[in-house]
Design a protein around this motif. Structure first.
Motif, PDB file in Angstrom:
ATOM      1  N   TYR A 172       7.193  -5.312 -12.877  1.00 40.43           N
ATOM      2  CA  TYR A 172       7.364  -3.917 -12.446  1.00 40.43           C
ATOM      3  C   TYR A 172       8.352  -3.865 -11.296  1.00 40.43           C
ATOM      4  CZ  TYR A 172       6.118   0.913 -11.397  1.00 40.43           C
ATOM      5  OH  TYR A 172       6.155   2.267 -11.198  1.00 40.43           O
ATOM      6  N   GLU A 173       9.371  -3.015 -11.442  1.00 41.02           N
ATOM      7  CA  GLU A 173      10.506  -3.042 -10.524  1.00 41.02           C
ATOM      8  C   GLU A 173      10.260  -2.397  -9.170  1.00 41.02           C
ATOM      9  OE1 GLU A 173      13.829  -0.500 -11.528  1.00 41.02           O
ATOM     10  OE2 GLU A 173      12.595   0.561 -13.002  1.00 41.02           O
ATOM     11  N   ILE A 174       9.319  -1.482  -9.071  1.00 42.16           N
ATOM     12  CA  ILE A 174       9.151  -0.703  -7.838  1.00 42.16           C
ATOM     13  C   ILE A 174       8.071  -1.324  -6.962  1.00 42.16           C
ATOM     14  CG2 ILE A 174       8.563   1.552  -6.885  1.00 42.16           C
ATOM     15  CD1 ILE A 174       9.549   2.756  -9.512  1.00 42.16           C
ATOM     16  N   GLY A 175       8.421  -1.615  -5.742  1.00 42.96           N
ATOM     17  CA  GLY A 175       7.446  -2.095  -4.780  1.00 42.96           C
ATOM     18  C   GLY A 175       6.792  -0.935  -4.051  1.00 42.96           C
ATOM     19  N   TYR A 176       5.713  -1.254  -3.353  1.00 37.30           N
ATOM     20  CA  TYR A 176       5.038  -0.199  -2.596  1.00 37.30           C
ATOM     21  C   TYR A 176       4.219  -0.806  -1.455  1.00 37.30           C
ATOM     22  CZ  TYR A 176       2.091   3.665  -1.208  1.00 37.30           C
ATOM     23  OH  TYR A 176       1.457   4.628  -0.471  1.00 37.30           O
TER      24      TYR A 176
ATOM     25  N   ARG B  52      -4.528   1.205   7.016  1.00 35.59           N
ATOM     26  CA  ARG B  52      -5.432   0.124   7.395  1.00 35.59           C
ATOM     27  C   ARG B  52      -6.876   0.583   7.258  1.00 35.59           C
ATOM     28  NH1 ARG B  52      -5.195  -0.521  13.964  1.00 35.59           N
ATOM     29  NH2 ARG B  52      -3.027  -1.021  13.502  1.00 35.59           N
ATOM     30  N   PHE B  53      -7.735  -0.365   6.891  1.00 28.62           N
ATOM     31  CA  PHE B  53      -9.164  -0.084   6.830  1.00 28.62           C
ATOM     32  C   PHE B  53      -9.751  -0.117   8.238  1.00 28.62           C
ATOM     33  CE2 PHE B  53      -8.142  -1.726   2.612  1.00 28.62           C
ATOM     34  CZ  PHE B  53      -8.775  -0.811   1.788  1.00 28.62           C
ATOM     35  N   ASN B  54     -10.977   0.346   8.369  1.00 32.00           N
ATOM     36  CA  ASN B  54     -11.583   0.409   9.704  1.00 32.00           C
ATOM     37  C   ASN B  54     -11.856  -0.969  10.295  1.00 32.00           C
ATOM     38  OD1 ASN B  54     -13.930   0.673   7.606  1.00 32.00           O
ATOM     39  ND2 ASN B  54     -14.912  -0.089   9.448  1.00 32.00           N
ATOM     40  N   ASN B  55     -11.869  -2.023   9.448  1.00 32.30           N
ATOM     41  CA  ASN B  55     -12.073  -3.375   9.985  1.00 32.30           C
ATOM     42  C   ASN B  55     -10.768  -4.006  10.473  1.00 32.30           C
ATOM     43  OD1 ASN B  55     -10.727  -4.038   7.635  1.00 32.30           O
ATOM     44  ND2 ASN B  55     -12.305  -5.425   6.855  1.00 32.30           N
ATOM     45  N   GLY B  56      -9.672  -3.269  10.416  1.00 30.70           N
ATOM     46  CA  GLY B  56      -8.397  -3.747  10.940  1.00 30.70           C
ATOM     47  C   GLY B  56      -7.453  -4.300   9.899  1.00 30.70           C
ATOM     48  N   GLN B  57      -7.934  -4.590   8.686  1.00 35.89           N
ATOM     49  CA  GLN B  57      -7.070  -5.123   7.633  1.00 35.89           C
ATOM     50  C   GLN B  57      -6.188  -4.017   7.048  1.00 35.89           C
ATOM     51  OE1 GLN B  57     -10.275  -7.314   5.250  1.00 35.89           O
ATOM     52  NE2 GLN B  57      -8.509  -8.669   5.036  1.00 35.89           N
ATOM     53  N   SER B  58      -4.924  -4.354   6.820  1.00 35.95           N
ATOM     54  CA  SER B  58      -3.999  -3.389   6.220  1.00 35.95           C
ATOM     55  C   SER B  58      -4.172  -3.351   4.708  1.00 35.95           C
ATOM     56  CB  SER B  58      -2.550  -3.753   6.562  1.00 35.95           C
ATOM     57  OG  SER B  58      -2.310  -3.625   7.935  1.00 35.95           O
ATOM     58  N   VAL B  59      -4.038  -2.153   4.134  1.00 36.38           N
ATOM     59  CA  VAL B  59      -4.054  -2.022   2.674  1.00 36.38           C
ATOM     60  C   VAL B  59      -2.874  -2.815   2.125  1.00 36.38           C
ATOM     61  CG1 VAL B  59      -3.901  -0.406   0.746  1.00 36.38           C
ATOM     62  CG2 VAL B  59      -5.136   0.240   2.827  1.00 36.38           C
ATOM     63  N   THR B  60      -3.142  -3.692   1.180  1.00 37.73           N
ATOM     64  CA  THR B  60      -2.140  -4.629   0.681  1.00 37.73           C
ATOM     65  C   THR B  60      -1.043  -3.919  -0.111  1.00 37.73           C
ATOM     66  OG1 THR B  60      -3.793  -6.379   0.575  1.00 37.73           O
ATOM     67  CG2 THR B  60      -1.789  -6.704  -0.724  1.00 37.73           C
ATOM     68  N   GLY B  61       0.194  -4.336   0.096  1.00 35.64           N
ATOM     69  CA  GLY B  61       1.332  -3.770  -0.616  1.00 35.64           C
ATOM     70  C   GLY B  61       1.752  -4.614  -1.802  1.00 35.64           C
ATOM     71  N   ARG B  62       2.897  -4.256  -2.390  1.00 34.36           N
ATOM     72  CA  ARG B  62       3.402  -4.956  -3.572  1.00 34.36           C
ATOM     73  C   ARG B  62       4.911  -5.081  -3.455  1.00 34.36           C
ATOM     74  NH1 ARG B  62       2.116  -1.426  -6.765  1.00 34.36           N
ATOM     75  NH2 ARG B  62       4.148  -0.413  -7.001  1.00 34.36           N
ATOM     76  N   GLN B  63       5.434  -6.257  -3.708  1.00 33.31           N
ATOM     77  CA  GLN B  63       6.867  -6.498  -3.664  1.00 33.31           C
ATOM     78  C   GLN B  63       7.564  -5.907  -4.891  1.00 33.31           C
ATOM     79  OE1 GLN B  63       8.544  -7.792  -1.212  1.00 33.31           O
ATOM     80  NE2 GLN B  63       6.919  -8.676   0.043  1.00 33.31           N
ATOM     81  N   GLN B  64       8.858  -5.708  -4.783  1.00 34.24           N
ATOM     82  CA  GLN B  64       9.638  -5.290  -5.947  1.00 34.24           C
ATOM     83  C   GLN B  64       9.614  -6.373  -7.018  1.00 34.24           C
ATOM     84  OE1 GLN B  64      13.404  -4.368  -3.830  1.00 34.24           O
ATOM     85  NE2 GLN B  64      13.299  -2.388  -4.864  1.00 34.24           N
ATOM     86  N   TYR B  65       9.754  -5.948  -8.255  1.00 33.26           N
ATOM     87  CA  TYR B  65       9.805  -6.853  -9.413  1.00 33.26           C
ATOM     88  C   TYR B  65       8.616  -7.803  -9.420  1.00 33.26           C
ATOM     89  CZ  TYR B  65      14.490  -4.961  -9.632  1.00 33.26           C
ATOM     90  OH  TYR B  65      15.550  -4.096  -9.700  1.00 33.26           O
ATOM     91  N   SER B  66       7.440  -7.231  -9.218  1.00 35.91           N
ATOM     92  CA  SER B  66       6.209  -8.022  -9.231  1.00 35.91           C
ATOM     93  C   SER B  66       5.792  -8.337 -10.657  1.00 35.91           C
ATOM     94  CB  SER B  66       5.082  -7.275  -8.516  1.00 35.91           C
ATOM     95  OG  SER B  66       5.330  -7.174  -7.133  1.00 35.91           O
TER      96      SER B  66
ATOM     97  N   ALA C 156      -6.594  -1.770 -16.218  1.00 33.72           N
ATOM     98  CA  ALA C 156      -5.184  -1.655 -15.824  1.00 33.72           C
ATOM     99  C   ALA C 156      -5.054  -1.564 -14.310  1.00 33.72           C
ATOM    100  CB  ALA C 156      -4.557  -0.427 -16.479  1.00 33.72           C
ATOM    101  N   LEU C 157      -5.873  -0.722 -13.680  1.00 27.72           N
ATOM    102  CA  LEU C 157      -5.829  -0.589 -12.228  1.00 27.72           C
ATOM    103  C   LEU C 157      -6.256  -1.880 -11.546  1.00 27.72           C
ATOM    104  CD1 LEU C 157      -7.354   2.998 -11.791  1.00 27.72           C
ATOM    105  CD2 LEU C 157      -4.960   2.330 -11.480  1.00 27.72           C
ATOM    106  N   TYR C 158      -7.212  -2.563 -12.120  1.00 21.05           N
ATOM    107  CA  TYR C 158      -7.733  -3.785 -11.497  1.00 21.05           C
ATOM    108  C   TYR C 158      -6.693  -4.901 -11.515  1.00 21.05           C
ATOM    109  CZ  TYR C 158     -11.188  -7.266 -10.089  1.00 21.05           C
ATOM    110  OH  TYR C 158     -11.887  -8.246  -9.402  1.00 21.05           O
ATOM    111  N   VAL C 159      -6.093  -5.132 -12.665  1.00 22.76           N
ATOM    112  CA  VAL C 159      -5.106  -6.222 -12.786  1.00 22.76           C
ATOM    113  C   VAL C 159      -3.881  -5.935 -11.924  1.00 22.76           C
ATOM    114  CG1 VAL C 159      -3.518  -7.385 -14.370  1.00 22.76           C
ATOM    115  CG2 VAL C 159      -5.883  -6.959 -15.063  1.00 22.76           C
ATOM    116  N   THR C 160      -3.354  -4.730 -12.000  1.00 21.34           N
ATOM    117  CA  THR C 160      -2.157  -4.405 -11.218  1.00 21.34           C
ATOM    118  C   THR C 160      -2.471  -4.280  -9.729  1.00 21.34           C
ATOM    119  OG1 THR C 160      -2.516  -2.039 -11.664  1.00 21.34           O
ATOM    120  CG2 THR C 160      -1.031  -3.236 -13.146  1.00 21.34           C
ATOM    121  N   GLY C 161      -3.704  -3.891  -9.413  1.00 15.96           N
ATOM    122  CA  GLY C 161      -4.084  -3.732  -8.017  1.00 15.96           C
ATOM    123  C   GLY C 161      -4.293  -5.037  -7.283  1.00 15.96           C
ATOM    124  N   HIS C 162      -4.417  -6.151  -8.026  1.00 15.05           N
ATOM    125  CA  HIS C 162      -4.621  -7.469  -7.403  1.00 15.05           C
ATOM    126  C   HIS C 162      -3.363  -8.335  -7.471  1.00 15.05           C
ATOM    127  CE1 HIS C 162      -8.996  -6.577  -7.683  1.00 15.05           C
ATOM    128  NE2 HIS C 162      -9.076  -7.413  -6.661  1.00 15.05           N
TER     129      HIS C 162
END
Length: 775
Positions: free
Chosen positions: A357-361, A366-380, A451-457
């Protein structure tokens, strides 16, 4: 069915590079409008008496809608609100602390589980029956729940099954959703409000905040004795998943400064949307004003809590008619609405979902425990996860396609079930998303959740590095990611389109509404703009004492897309007095290269603006409607602080507090009914559809004037089929093959086209609406 249309030109505001809109200062705010410019010559023959037929003709009287709240209700409403205060930390209210310490679920097990249902109460109601009320409604939820379920909950809690408070709740994780299901059942099983409240207080302090919040909000909406209580907006309960992490950090710093100085005045911070400054290198960031809209994302969270994938209607003895079809309609409307914003910003088609997938995001949350919501690189590239492999997902897709091609599915007993019966579209939606109701979930899986689970990880598929969940794994953040819309597009292209292509052809008898003719449509100027919106951030800050919390007043101000209310009039000619259902849609006309879309594309990307009943007289009836009355959308929900202030005032007899029994505070935002558009013109098409409206529908649902009912369904028994008295699908007027309709049946008395569009008399056109700015 009768279609009407209008030729018109409209422009919506664009500022900055590539058409990105930022909220201008008040001094430089510019408005643009939809200015009506009729391209066709119409002769409107009006009856001597023109009826402005509004939905109010079917509405419940005000005195039946609103009831003065007594002290018991007000006291309970305040109790409920206090449980939402600073969800990330244990409650600090002393009375609640005492309850959480002293209350034992195990010692009060006799206060849970079902009462015995009468024969009539145990029945599943048809979609034409009255909505269940009182003990009957509760009984349908509780009739299959027994004390052993409560014992199961206690056993699992004692053995450490539940998430620690500091962990992140992810509803797509099987173990997490199972915990939420168990807690929801415990809340449902409480026989009375007192037991329910004490159970909630206990869970609030002993269980994970995310598990509690998900289950508690669900139960408040489901229980008869709590369904009228106000629930604050999700973006105020848990702002971490709605507000930029830099703003959260600024709140922490401002809190330290205010404590040191002793100041307690309101502190207002400003926030822009993610990536707004770098739209040249990341064009997708232009759409952040839409994808990151707090109202839109809160609505998505609401929808998925109301209709969880795990909910088995048979197990709970609840009839949710056409839930699967409602899911498909909801996803399609999200996709179409997103597509209109893409066209408004010249971004072109929605990117296709591929294995790379060409578009990164990167969401910058961040969650309340301090961890940032994980992103995705381009061309993942997507890899096997711990729970689902890529091959498993491909097999799920393959089996769904095979089912569509063959026309039937197999249940767990190996029996065939047809997909092309009257309930086939609903069954397909259930297979795609609601594994709780699947006749064979181990074979057909759950396409959308997988679909959401596989792409979300994608960043940490085996969870080796302890990264926080990505945006796709939480309902509050999923709509921010461009990949979400690519997945929905892939779903329709690979499965739903193929199903629709195999549907029976429409006949003239199916589409016709004899004796009814749409003469014309008039629309007021439509003005869109960006306004400032304040979000309360008090729940971000942890405190040591409730009194300390009373002096915390942090807010964030952010620009958001909005439009001024507008009226439109539909002129309908009839040879009889009858009740009708009117649907109003907006569709794109041209792609980013100026090429006109074909009819199928226009229909697929049509966005419903309104749906309402009306009465037409013999002759010509003028039906007038305001955008604020739309059944598709709702106004902004009152803030947490606002409701608490008025509840306190009513408890002190300083004012009256009324309960609106049919209010729906959380739905699709009314502000987002129409797209932003372009500065120099954004052509769209405006479509009006007139359908028959029968007595059962009129008496049962529409008199309640519910908000966002076309996307959320009806409360209580959720009889979605009442939204469409006609037997056509829930969505656009002609969602499946229309070329099968004979040309001679598409005369101008049934399909109202502008003069310039009549060059193709053998094609069921939708008319033309264009857009120009006010000079």
């Amino acid at each position: 069915m009768v279609l009407g249309s209008l030729s018109q030109q409209t422009v919506l505001p664009v500022r900055g590079k590539l058409g990105f809109v930022s909220r201008p200062d008040a001094a430089e705010r510019t408005y643009f409008t939809y200015q009506a410019v009729l391209k066709m010559k119409l002769t409107l023959v009006l009856a001597l008496v023109c009826l402005a037929a509004l939905v109010s003709g079917y509405a419940v009287p005000e005195k039946e809608r609103k009831v003065l709240a007594d002290k018991e209700f007000l006291s309970r409403q305040k109790q409920i609100l206090r449980l939402f205060v600073r969800i990330q930390q244990p409650t600090l209210y002393q009375d609640l602390i005492e309850i959480s310490k002293s209350y034992s679920i195990e010692e009060n097990i006799d206060k849970y589980a079902s009462t015995q249902c009468s024969a009539s109460q145990g029945k599943t109601h048809s979609h034409r029956s009255k909505a269940p009320r009182g003990s009957e409604y509760l009984c349908r939820f509780y009739s299959l729940r027994f004390p052993k379920e409560v014992k199961k909950f206690v056993f699992l809690y004692k053995n450490g099954f539940f998430l620690p408070r500091s962990d992140i709740f992810v509803p797509l994780e099987k173990e997490h959703s199972e915990q939420a299901k168990l807690l929801s059942e415990l809340f449902y099983d409480a026989k009375d409000y007192d037991t329910f409240f004490k159970t909630a207080v206990w869970a609030r302090n002993h269980l994970n905040g995310g598990v509690f919040l998900y289950s508690f909000t669900r139960s408040l909406q489901a229980r008869e004795d709590t369904r009228f209580f106000y629930i604050p907006p999700y973006y105020e309960i848990y702002p971490f998943l709605f507000v930029d992490e830099h703003v959260i950090q600024n709140v922490y710093e401002a809190r330290l400064t205010s404590v040191e100085s002793g100041e307690s005045k309101p502190i207002v911070l400003k926030s822009n949307y993610t990536g707004y400054w770098d739209s040249e290198r990341n064009p997708e960031a232009i759409l952040a004003y839409f994808t990151e809209d707090v109202g839109l994302n809160a609505f998505n969270s609401e929808w998925n809590r109301l209709y969880p994938s795990w909910f088995n209607t048979t197990e709970y003895n609840v009839n949710i008619d056409r839930r699967g079809e409602l899911f498909l309609h909801y996803q399609k409307q999200l996709l179409a609405r997103y597509f209109l914003e893409r066209l408004s910003n010249n971004l072109g088609d929605i990117p296709s979902f591929e294995e790379e997938y060409e578009i990164g995001y990167f969401p910058r949350l961040r969650f309340n425990n301090g961890q940032s919501v994980t992103g995705r690189q381009q061309y993942s590239t997507f890899y096997d996860t711990e729970a689902i492999s890529v091959q498993d997902f491909k097999e799920t897709v393959s089996r769904l396609r095979q089912a569509v091609e063959s026309g039937y599915i197999f249940n767990e007993q190996g029996e065939k079930i047809s997909l092309f019966e009257t309930d086939g579209r609903n069954m397909l939606g259930e297979l795609i998303n609601f594994y709780g109701n699947s006749p064979n979930k181990h074979y057909y899986g759950s396409y959308f959740n997988e679909a959401l689970y596989v792409t979300g990880h994608v960043a940490d598929p085996q969870q080796q590095y302890g990264l926080a969940p990505s945006a796709l794994l939480n309902y509050e953040t999923a709509l921010r990611d461009p990949l979400y819309y690519s997945l929905v597009k892939k779903l329709f292209e690979s499965v739903v389109y193929k199903y629709v292509a195999k549907q029976p052809k429409y006949t003239y008898e199916t589409l016709a509404f004899p004796g009814i003719k749409v003469q014309g449509v008039e629309v007021d100027p439509l003005i869109t703009y960006f306004d400032d919106f304040e979000i309360n951030l008090d729940n971000v800050v942890s405190v040591n004492d409730p009194k300390d919390g009373e002096h915390v007043d942090f807010r964030v101000k952010q620009g958001r897309l909005n439009h001024k209310p507008f009226n439109y009039k539909v002129s309908v000619e009839s040879d009889k007095e009858t009740d009708v259902m009117i649907k109003v849609f907006i569709t794109p006309k041209y792609d980013s290269y100026g090429r006109e879309f074909d009819l199928d594309t226009k229909i697929f990307y049509s966005v419903e603006l309104d749906r309402f009943p009306a009465k037409v007289n013999v002759g010509t009836t003028v039906i007038e409607r305001n955008s604020r009355d739309s059944s598709v959308a709702v106004p902004d929900a009152p803030s947490f602080r606002y409701i608490l202030k008025h509840v306190d005032a009513a408890l002190e007899d300083k004012e009256e507090y009324f309960i609106d029994k049919f209010a729906r505070y959380h739905g699709f935002p009314q502000r987002l009914l129409i797209p932003k558009g372009r500065k120099h013109g954004f052509p769209v098409e405006f479509v009006v559809v007139v359908l028959p409206f029968d007595q059962a529908d009129k008496d049962d649902l529409w008199k309640y004037n519910l908000g966002s009912v076309t996307l959320l369904g009806a409360p209580a028994n959720n009889q979605v089929s009442r939204l469409s008295s006609h037997k056509l699908p829930l969505g656009p007027p002609l969602p499946q093959r229309v070329r099968c309709v004979h040309p001679q049946h598409l005369r101008q008395d049934r399909v109202h086209l502008p003069q310039e569009s009549r060059r193709d008399q053998h094609r069921p056109g939708l008319g033309c609406l264009t857009i120009v700015p006010i000079k």
